[in-house]
Design a protein around this motif. Structure first.
Motif, PDB file in Angstrom:
ATOM      1  N   SER A 131       0.927  -1.082   0.187  1.00 27.89           N
ATOM      2  CA  SER A 131      -0.138  -0.113  -0.036  1.00 27.89           C
ATOM      3  C   SER A 131       0.844   1.186   0.063  1.00 27.89           C
ATOM      4  N   GLY A 132       0.047   2.329  -0.139  1.00 25.77           N
ATOM      5  CA  GLY A 132       1.012   3.670  -0.256  1.00 25.77           C
ATOM      6  C   GLY A 132       0.435   4.705  -0.858  1.00 25.77           C
ATOM      7  N   PRO A 133       0.881   6.097  -0.710  1.00 22.32           N
ATOM      8  CA  PRO A 133       2.149   6.335  -0.168  1.00 22.32           C
ATOM      9  C   PRO A 133       1.892   6.411   1.145  1.00 22.32           C
ATOM     10  N   GLY A 134       3.127   6.595   1.735  1.00 25.19           N
ATOM     11  CA  GLY A 134       3.091   6.662   3.101  1.00 25.19           C
ATOM     12  C   GLY A 134       3.235   8.059   3.995  1.00 25.19           C
ATOM     13  N   LEU A 135       4.370   8.334   4.650  1.00 20.03           N
ATOM     14  CA  LEU A 135       4.687   9.493   5.266  1.00 20.03           C
ATOM     15  C   LEU A 135       5.048  10.521   4.149  1.00 20.03           C
ATOM     16  N   GLN A 136       4.356  11.669   4.046  1.00 15.04           N
ATOM     17  CA  GLN A 136       5.008  12.693   2.979  1.00 15.04           C
ATOM     18  C   GLN A 136       5.043  13.986   4.030  1.00 15.04           C
ATOM     19  N   PRO A 137       5.949  15.334   3.236  1.00 16.45           N
ATOM     20  CA  PRO A 137       5.773  16.541   3.840  1.00 16.45           C
ATOM     21  C   PRO A 137       4.252  16.768   3.666  1.00 16.45           C
ATOM     22  N   PRO A 138       4.104  17.769   4.578  1.00 17.00           N
ATOM     23  CA  PRO A 138       2.639  18.449   4.178  1.00 17.00           C
ATOM     24  C   PRO A 138       2.680  19.469   2.916  1.00 17.00           C
ATOM     25  N   GLU A 139       1.453  19.258   2.277  1.00 15.81           N
ATOM     26  CA  GLU A 139       1.522  20.144   0.955  1.00 15.81           C
ATOM     27  C   GLU A 139       1.380  21.674   1.147  1.00 15.81           C
ATOM     28  N   ARG A 140       1.674  22.270   0.003  1.00 13.43           N
ATOM     29  CA  ARG A 140       1.565  23.653  -0.055  1.00 13.43           C
ATOM     30  C   ARG A 140       0.512  24.437   0.295  1.00 13.43           C
ATOM     31  N   PRO A 141       0.425  25.314   1.289  1.00 15.05           N
ATOM     32  CA  PRO A 141      -0.769  26.210   1.727  1.00 15.05           C
ATOM     33  C   PRO A 141      -1.561  26.848   0.594  1.00 15.05           C
ATOM     34  N   GLU A 142      -2.767  26.738   0.425  1.00 15.11           N
ATOM     35  CA  GLU A 142      -3.589  27.419  -0.833  1.00 15.11           C
ATOM     36  C   GLU A 142      -3.892  28.630  -0.202  1.00 15.11           C
ATOM     37  N   VAL A 161      23.528  27.557  -2.566  1.00 10.09           N
ATOM     38  CA  VAL A 161      22.143  27.016  -2.534  1.00 10.09           C
ATOM     39  C   VAL A 161      21.251  27.564  -2.122  1.00 10.09           C
ATOM     40  N   LYS A 162      20.062  27.680  -2.954  1.00  8.92           N
ATOM     41  CA  LYS A 162      18.736  28.773  -2.618  1.00  8.92           C
ATOM     42  C   LYS A 162      17.646  27.903  -2.746  1.00  8.92           C
ATOM     43  N   PHE A 163      16.704  28.065  -1.962  1.00  6.13           N
ATOM     44  CA  PHE A 163      15.514  27.350  -1.908  1.00  6.13           C
ATOM     45  C   PHE A 163      14.581  28.566  -2.231  1.00  6.13           C
ATOM     46  N   ASP A 164      14.258  28.842  -3.517  1.00  7.60           N
ATOM     47  CA  ASP A 164      13.261  29.908  -3.906  1.00  7.60           C
ATOM     48  C   ASP A 164      11.885  29.368  -3.852  1.00  7.60           C
ATOM     49  N   ASN A 165      11.637  28.232  -3.937  1.00  6.29           N
ATOM     50  CA  ASN A 165      10.246  27.647  -3.859  1.00  6.29           C
ATOM     51  C   ASN A 165      10.072  27.029  -2.483  1.00  6.29           C
ATOM     52  N   SER A 166      10.713  26.973  -1.689  1.00  2.49           N
ATOM     53  CA  SER A 166      10.048  26.668  -0.106  1.00  2.49           C
ATOM     54  C   SER A 166       8.918  27.134   0.242  1.00  2.49           C
ATOM     55  N   TYR A 167       8.375  26.561   1.228  1.00  4.39           N
ATOM     56  CA  TYR A 167       7.066  27.236   1.666  1.00  4.39           C
ATOM     57  C   TYR A 167       6.966  26.617   3.285  1.00  4.39           C
ATOM     58  N   VAL A 168       5.897  27.557   3.933  1.00  3.79           N
ATOM     59  CA  VAL A 168       5.733  27.037   5.446  1.00  3.79           C
ATOM     60  C   VAL A 168       4.246  26.961   5.615  1.00  3.79           C
ATOM     61  N   VAL A 169       3.940  26.025   5.910  1.00  4.27           N
ATOM     62  CA  VAL A 169       2.385  25.647   6.243  1.00  4.27           C
ATOM     63  C   VAL A 169       2.209  25.099   7.483  1.00  4.27           C
ATOM     64  N   GLU A 170       1.290  25.822   8.399  1.00  4.73           N
ATOM     65  CA  GLU A 170       1.218  25.713   9.894  1.00  4.73           C
ATOM     66  C   GLU A 170       2.381  25.808  10.800  1.00  4.73           C
ATOM     67  N   ASN A 171       3.395  26.687  10.228  1.00  3.01           N
ATOM     68  CA  ASN A 171       4.588  26.515  10.926  1.00  3.01           C
ATOM     69  C   ASN A 171       5.688  25.469  10.594  1.00  3.01           C
ATOM     70  N   VAL A 172       5.283  24.650   9.655  1.00  2.00           N
ATOM     71  CA  VAL A 172       6.245  23.650   9.330  1.00  2.00           C
ATOM     72  C   VAL A 172       6.940  24.204   7.844  1.00  2.00           C
TER      73      VAL A 172
END
Length: 363
Positions: A38-49, A208-219
């Motif tokens: 089965s799957g998928p299992g544990l994943q990072p939280p998705e982008r905040p809409e 190294v730059k993360f121009d596409n990173s995000y924060v969702v509920e402080n994560v």
């Protein structure tokens, strides 16, 4: 005394979207029954809409503790601690059915390598390699994790994330972030390692730059998969762990003054790791540069392969990657200039070097 230092070297974002779909491949090496994984299992939280871009003056986080998988986050020694570090990289939760897996490498037994950790976490480094490392280091180091974190406490190294436009909000999309290596730390003040800057005089000029990173509920989530290089210095020689298809996340507190439950999850290229380990073994003893003894040791590493090096599964191919998951906590730190560059060391197993010299025949 053997000193294991993790030093962040590089993270090259390649723009692959976070998250894995279910892999419905068939065939392969086969294992015990149990039906389709089965799957998928544990994943990072998705982008905040609907979240706004970063709107603050930023914050720099530095690792205060790293968890390599020998202990739980509560600090308890456990042979199963590795199970809680990482993410489900291949999109399937594997217990006994290995039909969707790549084929075992180095005559490995599937039951020893393929079963996942908690909620499908892929971490063969913790499952297979950590016990080997602990055994090899036992005469010099009784507590690998304490040894590693002692280096942070004494200011030898740090991994730093500079979220340059982080504000007070709980959700941002995107947030600009920089990945830095810290050294020469005094308390919570660190200098940036110049090797990972485009301008060695500017501590904010990260390669190294993360121009596409995000924060969702402080994560905070790195936003894209890429390649993280972590160096472990063993016997004075750096072992480069090139973690491909990697994800980085951390849970910040509401005031953004610190972070817990940090994760670095990805895949090691098996043959690249073996080449690196051969040099490390040669640094310990030149007799390990070649021969049956070192070949046997390196085949144990090869047998830890549980995934393809791009993070996928291919039942028709031999596994050529080793999944890895590392945990960390972080605190807010001050970035204070640039440190001294590290000294480069030649590989000990370079052809034509080492060994005893013969009788001279020169003039």
């Amino acid at each position: 005394m053997l000193r294991s230092h993790l030093l962040l070297a590089s993270f090259c974002v390649i723009g692959i979207a976070v998250g894995c779909g279910d892999d419905d491949g068939t065939g392969g090496s086969g294992g015990g029954g149990g039906g389709t994984p089965s799957g998928p299992g544990l994943q990072p939280p998705e982008r905040p809409e609907g979240a706004s871009p970063g709107d603050g003056t930023g914050m720099v986080f530095g690792t205060s503790h790293i968890y390599i998988g020998t202990k739980t986050r509560a600090g308890q020694e456990s042979p199963d601690a590795w199970k809680d570090f990482g993410y489900d990289l291949d999109g399937q939760i594997t217990a006994q059915d290995f039909s969707n897996h790549c084929k075992p490498n180095g005559s490995a037994a599937p039951n020893n390598v393929f079963p996942d950790g908690t909620d499908g976490i892929d971490n063969a480094f913790g499952r297979v390699l950590l016990p080997i490392i602990k055994t090899a280091a036992a005469t010099s180091v009784s507590d690998l994790e304490a040894e590693l974190n002692g280096a942070i406490a004494e200011g030898s190294f740090n991994v730093m994330l500079n979220l340059t436009d982080l504000g007070d909000g709980a959700n941002y999309n995107p947030v600009k972030a920089l990945l830095l290596a810290g050294k020469e730390g005094v308390g919570n003040t660190w200098k940036a390692a110049p090797e990972f800057l485009t301008n060695p005089a500017d501590p904010t000029s990260a390669k190294v730059k993360f121009d596409n990173s995000y924060v969702v509920e402080n994560v905070w989530v790195s936003g894209d998969k890429g390649t993280v290089e972590l160096n472990i210095a063993i016997a004075g020689f750096d072992l480069a762990l090139n973690i491909e298809s990697a994800l980085i996340t951390m849970e910040m507190d509401s005031a953004h003054g610190g972070a817990t439950k940090g994760v670095i999850s990805g895949v090691l290229d098996t043959e690249d790791l073996i080449l690196q380990l051969k040099d490390v073994l040669g640094a310990v003893d030149e007799s390990f540069c070649e021969g049956s003894a070192v070949d046997s040791i390196l085949n144990q590493i090869r047998q830890a392969s549980d995934i393809m090096k791009d993070g996928s599964q291919d039942p028709s191919a031999i596994c050529d990657g080793i999944s890895i998951g590392i945990g960390f906590d972080a605190t807010v730190v001050t970035l204070d200039g640039v440190g001294m560059p590290a000294e480069e060391q030649p590989p000990p197993c370079t052809e034509g070097t080492g060994g005893g010299g013969g009788a001279g025949g020169g003039t």
